[in-house]
Motif scaffolding. Structure first.
Motif, PDB file in Angstrom:
ATOM      1  N   PRO A  87       0.827  -1.214   0.000  1.00  0.00           N
ATOM      2  CA  PRO A  87       0.000   0.000   0.000  1.00  0.00           C
ATOM      3  C   PRO A  87       0.857   1.257   0.000  1.00  0.00           C
ATOM      4  N   SER A  88       0.252   2.346  -0.379  1.00  0.00           N
ATOM      5  CA  SER A  88       0.960   3.624  -0.428  1.00  0.00           C
ATOM      6  C   SER A  88       1.261   4.118   0.983  1.00  0.00           C
ATOM      7  N   ARG A  89       2.368   4.840   1.109  1.00  0.00           N
ATOM      8  CA  ARG A  89       2.742   5.369   2.421  1.00  0.00           C
ATOM      9  C   ARG A  89       1.764   6.429   2.910  1.00  0.00           C
ATOM     10  N   LYS A  90       1.092   7.091   1.978  1.00  0.00           N
ATOM     11  CA  LYS A  90       0.111   8.095   2.394  1.00  0.00           C
ATOM     12  C   LYS A  90      -1.067   7.465   3.121  1.00  0.00           C
ATOM     13  N   ASP A  91      -1.398   6.234   2.738  1.00  0.00           N
ATOM     14  CA  ASP A  91      -2.516   5.554   3.393  1.00  0.00           C
ATOM     15  C   ASP A  91      -2.145   4.996   4.754  1.00  0.00           C
ATOM     16  N   LEU A  92      -0.854   4.941   5.082  1.00  0.00           N
ATOM     17  CA  LEU A  92      -0.402   4.342   6.338  1.00  0.00           C
ATOM     18  C   LEU A  92      -0.049   5.398   7.384  1.00  0.00           C
ATOM     19  N   ARG A  93      -0.370   6.633   7.131  1.00  0.00           N
ATOM     20  CA  ARG A  93      -0.113   7.664   8.130  1.00  0.00           C
ATOM     21  C   ARG A  93      -1.055   7.487   9.319  1.00  0.00           C
ATOM     22  N   HIS A 123       5.821  -0.177   8.992  1.00  0.00           N
ATOM     23  CA  HIS A 123       4.406  -0.429   9.296  1.00  0.00           C
ATOM     24  C   HIS A 123       4.237  -1.940   9.462  1.00  0.00           C
TER      25      HIS A 123
END
Length: 736
Positions: free
Chosen positions: A386-392, A682
């Motif tokens: 997944p994108s790092r933006k979604d894991l914030r 993550h």
């Protein structure tokens, strides 16, 4: 209707009138069928050979074409089948039939005679025009003739038509589909109606001959109803059940002949296992024997510069020859062109034997194997993450620095509320900081370098454990309410220290802390690691050089120490308490063993890391996943419900990993190394046991100086923040 169809109908009318009177009675019974038959006769008579179907392509062969072109022959059969009187006629027709009765009888006699004369003998077939026999026609491809006829004359080949002309001819001629080219006689043969009917029956899946009855009645040749005896009731002879004596004698004779040498077998010829070293590879059988065989490279052919009389432009000057001597031997040209007046004046080549020997070494020592490469896109091998933006949120930038130590910060620890952080340094000081402002609230100074600090997990017991050398100190941080301070002072009161057991007295000693008014425990070896139990009463200490006595458990409420109820295999590195169960993790240099404190004995599980040396470990809050760091830069993730071997092995740091940490509430874990970086990952653990944990690298945190690297890292208990302690005496706070 055409003349042909009219004549056929008149003949059939005459034929039907010549029959007996009994047919008339049958005509009257079936008037409806007679009318339908008349309509079918008219439809069949209308389909003549001259009709052309424009929709069908010329040359195509199907059952519809046969039906349309055989209408005349079918008309004959249908009228012959009405001899029993299916059609009604007038009186005029009767008169006409009576006049021609005699003529019709003569015609029937002639037809019967022709039927008798028919024969299936191959002698009645038309002889072939070409008389070359079984000679292949390929022999006549370059000739103008194709063979010889019966008189011995040459049969000249026909001129081949253009494809366009042949196509137009097939359109103009409606019977082209009946024609077949005879390659043997070089002529077009047109099929007759009888042959076409045979082809039509074969296409429909019927028998070629119309007289064949596929449903003929079965004839029983033997009737067993009236038979008294079977065909043969003789008993089976004995010779059918015993081995044949004659065959045994024959085999004995053959064996004797083989032994005496009368019968000799042909020995298989041994193929010589040699091949031409300098031969051409096209004739070699190495390709068939070895699939991966690669022929040796051929020598480069000589050019103009290697000629005995080259042109002047290839001959080097004296200056160029002198420059060759100054070159390295590898860069120096191996052959220098020289000019000779004739072939007689050419001397022997001085490097001929040397070059031949080097060539043989290249062929003998250099293996040549064809390796198949699979064309795979490297991007397709990467896992879909997944994108790092979604894991914030996750820590990605430095927000605050805590400065005050003069030596390397070796250990840090946060309290359960997240408001305070404690740090220990090699300068012998322990400092307590306020997290949000970076203000140093309190300092404890000691004589030795601090190894590790650990804050008690209970908020109502603000006690800080500090390990240095062989001593373990319990310090009162003087935080909390008055009631909490009373409980803390009660716990750290050294007046009621009980006498230790004999088995523990040689390992540790409980002493009062005269400097800061607390308690200290003196061990027999230097302490390398400490860890609190989740209830805040028990504390484990690790002495790396203590061997089997290297791990002990301290109980603060009773001021008592006890050894582990099991034997440790190997040198201990660090220990951990399970976050919810009574399991105890002990990490040695190679493996991690899990023990049940309620059931003393052997280890319940052994985790095989496959690492060179373990440096640290951290456990997930769920208790089913463990992270292990090593001194070779590798980090292992263990899913203990899945296997005793690592689920994932991450190789990120080029140098030793000093510590690993897992967040209590966020799906984050981190590692720090001597390469002055900290990696944030993550790590999502799902409740579904069928779904594996998701591990995604998020950020590389830099900022500490390259001298000594990052020695410790800890997560904030409530926020997605990361604290790092560096050898540059600075503590950094990274936020999202």
């Amino acid at each position: 209707m055409t003349k042909r169809s009219k004549g056929a109908n008149e003949d059939k009318l005459i034929e039907t009138k010549s029959k007996n009177v009994s047919g008339k009675s049958q005509k009257q019974k079936k008037p409806v069928e007679a009318e339908s038959l008349k309509e079918e006769d008219l439809l069949q008579a209308s389909g003549t050979d001259s009709d052309y179907d424009g929709d069908s392509l010329p040359g195509s062969l199907n059952s519809d074409d046969f039906d349309s072109d055989f209408s005349d022959s079918e008309d004959d059969g249908t009228h012959e089948g009405t001899e029993d009187g299916d059609v009604e006629f007038s009186d005029d027709d009767d008169v006409l039939g009576s006049d021609n009765n005699e003529e019709h009888g003569s015609d029937e006699d002639s037809e019967r005679g022709e039927a008798v004369e028919e024969s299936d003998s191959s002698e009645d077939e038309v002889p072939s025009r070409n008389t070359v026999g079984n000679v292949p026609l390929k022999w006549y491809e370059d000739e103008k003739h194709i063979g010889y006829d019966l008189t011995g004359k040459k049969i000249t080949k026909k001129e081949k038509q253009d494809k366009l002309d042949s196509f137009l001819a097939t359109i103009d001629d409606s019977k082209t589909w009946r024609k077949i080219y005879d390659e043997y006689n070089d002529e077009d043969v047109e099929l007759t109606k009888e042959e076409s009917k045979i082809v039509q029956r074969i296409l429909k899946g019927e028998a070629p001959h119309a007289d064949f009855d596929p449903y003929a009645p079965y004839v029983e040749w033997f009737k067993h109803d009236d038979a008294i005896h079977p065909l043969s009731s003789a008993p089976e002879p004995k010779r059918r059940f015993i081995p044949s004596k004659w065959e045994a004698k024959k085999v004995v004779k053959i064996v004797r002949a083989i032994r005496k040498g009368w019968i000799k077998f042909d020995k298989p010829e041994e193929e010589p296992n040699v091949y031409l070293l300098w031969g051409d590879d096209s004739t070699s059988d190495q390709k068939s024997k070895h699939l991966t065989y690669i022929p040796p490279p051929k020598l480069k052919l000589p050019g103009h510069d290697e000629s005995y009389n080259p042109s002047l432009e290839y001959i080097p000057t004296e200056e160029e020859k002198a420059s060759y001597e100054l070159m390295f031997e590898e860069d120096r040209p191996k052959f220098i062109p020289t000019r000779f007046t004739s072939l007689r004046s050419i001397p022997a080549y001085e490097n001929a034997l040397k070059e031949s020997f080097e060539r043989c070494l290249d062929l003998y020592l250099c293996p040549r194997v064809r390796k198949k490469r699979i064309n795979i896109d490297p991007e397709s091998l990467k896992p879909k993450l997944p994108s790092r933006k979604d894991l914030r949120p996750y820590p990605n930038s430095c927000y605050l620095e805590y400065k005050g130590h003069t030596g390397a910060v070796t250990s840090i620890s946060t309290d359960s509320s997240g408001e305070w952080i404690a740090s220990g340094s090699t300068d012998g000081s322990v400092r307590m900081w306020e997290v949000e402002t970076g203000r140093c609230l309190k300092v404890w100074q000691f004589d030795e370098a601090i190894m590790c600090v650990a804050w008690n997990p209970l908020s109502r017991l603000p006690v800080l454990a500090v390990a240095m050398g062989r001593d373990l100190f319990f310090l009162n941080t003087e935080l909390g309410t008055d009631e909490e301070q009373e409980i803390t002072k009660e716990r750290l009161h050294s007046g009621n220290i009980p006498e230790p057991d004999a088995s523990v007295a040689a390992i540790v000693t409980w002493l009062p802390d005269e400097l800061y008014g607390g308690i200290k425990i003196r061990h027999f070896k230097s302490i390398s690691s400490i860890d609190w139990h989740r209830k805040g009463d028990y504390l484990s200490t690790v002495m790396a050089s203590g061997e089997t006595r290297g791990v002990v458990l301290h109980q603060l409420s009773k001021q008592k120490t006890q050894r582990l109820p099991f034997k440790i295999r190997g040198l201990p590195v660090c220990t951990l308490f399970h976050p919810s169960l009574s399991y105890f993790f002990v990490a040695t240099r190679k493996d991690v063993r899990v023990y049940n404190l309620l059931k003393p004995g052997e280890a319940t599980k052994k985790l095989e890391t496959g690492l060179r040396e373990i440096s640290s470990m951290a456990i997930h809050p769920g208790g089913d996943n463990l992270i292990v760091g090593s001194k070779e830069g590798k980090m292992c993730w263990f899913d203990m419900d899945l296997s005793s071997k690592p689920y994932k092995t991450l190789k990120n740091h080029p140098k030793d990993i000093t510590n690993v940490a897992v967040h209590r509430s966020y799906p984050l874990f981190a590692s720090c190394s001597e390469d002055s970086t900290a990696y944030v990952f993550h790590g999502m653990v799902y409740n579904d046991l069928n779904q594996n944990p998701l591990i995604v690298p998020l950020e590389i945190l830099r900022g500490h100086s390259s001298k000594g690297g990052v020695l410790d890292c800890k997560f904030h208990p409530r926020q997605p923040w990361l604290f790092t302690a560096g050898a540059d005496s600075i503590i950094k706070l990274y936020c999202h």
